[in-house]
Design an enzyme around this catalytic site. Sequence first.
Site, short mmCIF file in Angstrom:
data_model
loop_
_atom_site.label_atom_id
_atom_site.label_comp_id
_atom_site.label_asym_id
_atom_site.label_seq_id
_atom_site.Cartn_x
_atom_site.Cartn_y
_atom_site.Cartn_z
N HIS A 3 52.65 99.31 103.22
CA HIS A 3 52.44 97.86 103.13
C HIS A 3 53.71 97.24 102.55
O HIS A 3 54.27 97.74 101.57
CB HIS A 3 51.28 97.54 102.18
CG HIS A 3 49.95 98.05 102.65
ND1 HIS A 3 49.03 97.25 103.29
CD2 HIS A 3 49.38 99.27 102.55
CE1 HIS A 3 47.95 97.97 103.57
NE2 HIS A 3 48.13 99.20 103.13
N CYS A 13 43.56 106.91 117.13
CA CYS A 13 44.17 106.29 115.95
C CYS A 13 44.56 104.84 116.27
O CYS A 13 45.30 104.58 117.22
CB CYS A 13 45.39 107.10 115.52
SG CYS A 13 46.37 106.29 114.27
N HIS A 47 51.25 104.61 106.58
CA HIS A 47 51.81 103.26 106.70
C HIS A 47 52.22 102.77 105.32
O HIS A 47 51.66 103.17 104.31
CB HIS A 47 50.80 102.29 107.34
CG HIS A 47 49.45 102.29 106.70
ND1 HIS A 47 48.53 103.30 106.92
CD2 HIS A 47 48.86 101.44 105.83
CE1 HIS A 47 47.44 103.06 106.21
NE2 HIS A 47 47.62 101.93 105.53
N THR A 92 42.33 103.32 104.51
CA THR A 92 41.32 103.14 105.56
C THR A 92 41.80 103.58 106.93
O THR A 92 40.98 103.85 107.81
CB THR A 92 40.86 101.67 105.64
OG1 THR A 92 42.00 100.84 105.90
CG2 THR A 92 40.18 101.23 104.36
N CYS A 99 48.35 104.32 116.23
CA CYS A 99 48.99 104.88 117.43
C CYS A 99 48.77 103.96 118.62
O CYS A 99 49.68 103.74 119.43
CB CYS A 99 48.46 106.29 117.72
SG CYS A 99 49.16 107.57 116.65
N HIS A 109 52.69 110.19 114.42
CA HIS A 109 51.41 110.22 113.70
C HIS A 109 51.36 111.34 112.66
O HIS A 109 51.55 112.50 112.99
CB HIS A 109 50.25 110.41 114.67
CG HIS A 109 48.91 110.46 113.98
ND1 HIS A 109 48.10 109.36 113.86
CD2 HIS A 109 48.29 111.47 113.33
CE1 HIS A 109 47.01 109.70 113.19
NE2 HIS A 109 47.11 110.98 112.85
P1 5GP Z 1 45.00 100.88 104.11
O1 5GP Z 1 43.76 100.35 103.47
O2 5GP Z 1 44.70 102.08 105.00
O3 5GP Z 1 46.12 101.15 103.16
O4 5GP Z 1 45.54 99.73 105.04
C1 5GP Z 1 45.17 99.52 106.35
C2 5GP Z 1 45.63 98.13 106.70
O5 5GP Z 1 45.59 98.01 108.10
C3 5GP Z 1 44.74 97.03 106.12
O6 5GP Z 1 45.54 96.17 105.31
C4 5GP Z 1 44.18 96.32 107.36
O7 5GP Z 1 44.09 94.93 107.19
C5 5GP Z 1 45.18 96.72 108.42
N1 5GP Z 1 44.62 96.80 109.77
C6 5GP Z 1 43.49 97.46 110.13
N2 5GP Z 1 43.29 97.34 111.45
C7 5GP Z 1 44.32 96.58 111.93
C8 5GP Z 1 44.66 96.11 113.23
O8 5GP Z 1 43.99 96.36 114.23
N3 5GP Z 1 45.79 95.36 113.34
C9 5GP Z 1 46.58 95.07 112.25
N4 5GP Z 1 47.67 94.32 112.48
N5 5GP Z 1 46.28 95.50 111.01
C10 5GP Z 1 45.18 96.24 110.85
ZN ZN Z 2 48.31 107.45 114.53
#
Ligand code: 5GP
Ligand code: ZN
Length: 122
Positions: free
Chosen positions: A101, A4, A99, A94, A7, A46
Amino acid sequence: MENCIFCKIIRGEIPSVKVYEDDDMVIINDIAPQAKKHYLLLPKKHYANIIEMSEEDAVTLGRCLKKLSTLVDKLGLENGFRLVSNKGEDAFQTVQHLHVHILGGEKLGEKMCSFDANILDN
Ligand code: 5GP
Ligand code: ZN
């Protein structure tokens, strides 16, 4: 959770800009910001999403959200912010580690999504 991404970030195995950390969570800068300030609140435990969340996880997440009230100045969110937690395909989740935002630092769009109420029949 071996593979992950979040994680790994929490364990420090993948670099990130950590703006806050305590026993329950870390808050990092999103790598691809969608607002002037775009953070990710990552519970340290997690679990994939709100559907998989236990009662205890819910209490912890509540404590994390409450903590935000003490961080608004530090995070540059004095004028307000928006919290979003995507779950599943329709919401384009994704990363399968819950998480939240945290978006702000500017006037955000008035709408939260592309839904157009005018297309509804009823
Ligand atoms: P989701 O689309 O799952 O709601 O949001 C995942 C978020 O994680 C996205 O906004 C993406 O830019 C962020 N993200 C993905 N990989 C990484 C990473 O390696 N580091 C950081 N800081 N953010 C990440
Ligand atoms: Zn995790």
